[in-house]
Write an enzyme that holds these catalytic residues in place. Sequence first.
Site, PDB file in Angstrom:
ATOM      1  N   ASP A 191     -16.723 -50.606-103.930  1.00  0.00           N
ATOM      2  CA  ASP A 191     -15.512 -50.034-103.329  1.00  0.00           C
ATOM      3  C   ASP A 191     -14.948 -50.882-102.195  1.00  0.00           C
ATOM      4  O   ASP A 191     -14.139 -50.403-101.395  1.00  0.00           O
ATOM      5  CB  ASP A 191     -15.796 -48.612-102.825  1.00  0.00           C
ATOM      6  CG  ASP A 191     -16.774 -48.579-101.664  1.00  0.00           C
ATOM      7  OD1 ASP A 191     -17.603 -49.510-101.561  1.00  0.00           O
ATOM      8  OD2 ASP A 191     -16.717 -47.628-100.853  1.00  0.00           O
ATOM      9  N   GLU A 192     -15.347 -52.149-102.113  1.00  0.00           N
ATOM     10  CA  GLU A 192     -14.837 -53.030-101.064  1.00  0.00           C
ATOM     11  C   GLU A 192     -14.537 -54.405-101.648  1.00  0.00           C
ATOM     12  O   GLU A 192     -15.309 -54.924-102.452  1.00  0.00           O
ATOM     13  CB  GLU A 192     -15.861 -53.191 -99.939  1.00  0.00           C
ATOM     14  CG  GLU A 192     -16.187 -51.927 -99.175  1.00  0.00           C
ATOM     15  CD  GLU A 192     -17.286 -52.159 -98.161  1.00  0.00           C
ATOM     16  OE1 GLU A 192     -16.996 -52.089 -96.953  1.00  0.00           O
ATOM     17  OE2 GLU A 192     -18.426 -52.421 -98.563  1.00  0.00           O
TER      18      GLU A 192
END
Length: 391
Positions: free
Chosen positions: A96-97
């Site tokens: 998620d990054e």
Amino acid sequence: MNAFYASVELLDHPELSAQPVAVCGDPQNRHGIILAKNEPAKKYGIVTAETVWQAKKKCPQLQLVRPHHDKYRQFSQRINKIYLEYTDMVEPFSIDESWLDVTASQKLFGSGRQIADTIRTRIKEELGLTLSVGVSYNKIFAKMGSEYKKPDATTEINRENYRELLWPKPVGEMFFVGWSTKEKLAGLGIHTIGDLAHGDPKTLEVLLGKQGPLLCRYANGLDDSPVALYDQREKIKSVGNGITFRRNLTGDDDILTAVTSLSDTVAGRLRKYQMKAGGVKVDIKDPFFKTISRQKQLHLPTNLAEEIRKASLEIIHASWKSGSPIRLLTITAINLCDETADEQLSLFSLSTEEREKSESIERTMDNIRKKYGSASIAFGQVIDNDLGIDL
């Protein structure tokens, strides 16, 4: 992304969006672990990696949902696809990054802050998710900017304001400073990021090795590591880890300890790179420097320590004489593929439910290590070993 796992789950349960919600491995198991939580749950002090019963004690009305990692991978791909509309320099750091280098895109799309705000708006409108963005002149400060204000915010850290914004912060909020490192730094009287920035590099190197001066540089905004092209991660051919032991491995217990640790490290790196291994290779060297190398193909690609360990032990037991000493052991994940690649069912592997459970556990361990340091959690087999394997 903000509360990524929980936010994805709430897309299917909008009726729970205003309630405290947590994602956990098994809602029926009081000893299950919290994998993620939404903003209302955070207000009750619920944290990632605590047990379900601890979380329920803080918030009896906490709503629990099971994880669906296939959904998270799908959304991760969709998010990065949006990023790629603004630059091809997109480097995923986790599911998620991602880091984006938009230097060459600003004539088309505006300043870094404008691009960040545009992306935030699009992801909210198109995917129903929110994210916080850090805009800066280097990767370290961009990452820290994304943590500075949540949820759904853009924080710009530049050469003029980083001392004001970051130096008063506790040193534990410095990127790459885990719980163990924070405790060591406290022994030197280093409690804030500003203290770290003014630390003596030589003293820090004695305390932390090469990481010490590097952290000092990071605190001073000195990071010139480039953002990789999105498709560069596909060029990784293998992921391995090897150890020359303090003493020779002489029996099955020693081998199990070594293989458990090495497999855990290899699996964690695979998950970081969002890849899976189609095969496992084991290299063994004895005290007389005789070396053998053996490998086997897996029934299903994996990034689970449990499956890499099992395959490695099978290789060793099939190719190394029981009781013969081992000086060095290397385990390498080979034949890599993207972790989202389609898989064919196999009669010889864990069931889908069992694999999802194992993946939830191991990703929870990733999160704990990311927050508290690599030594914060380990397999019992490895703890207090005398082989020279560091936690």
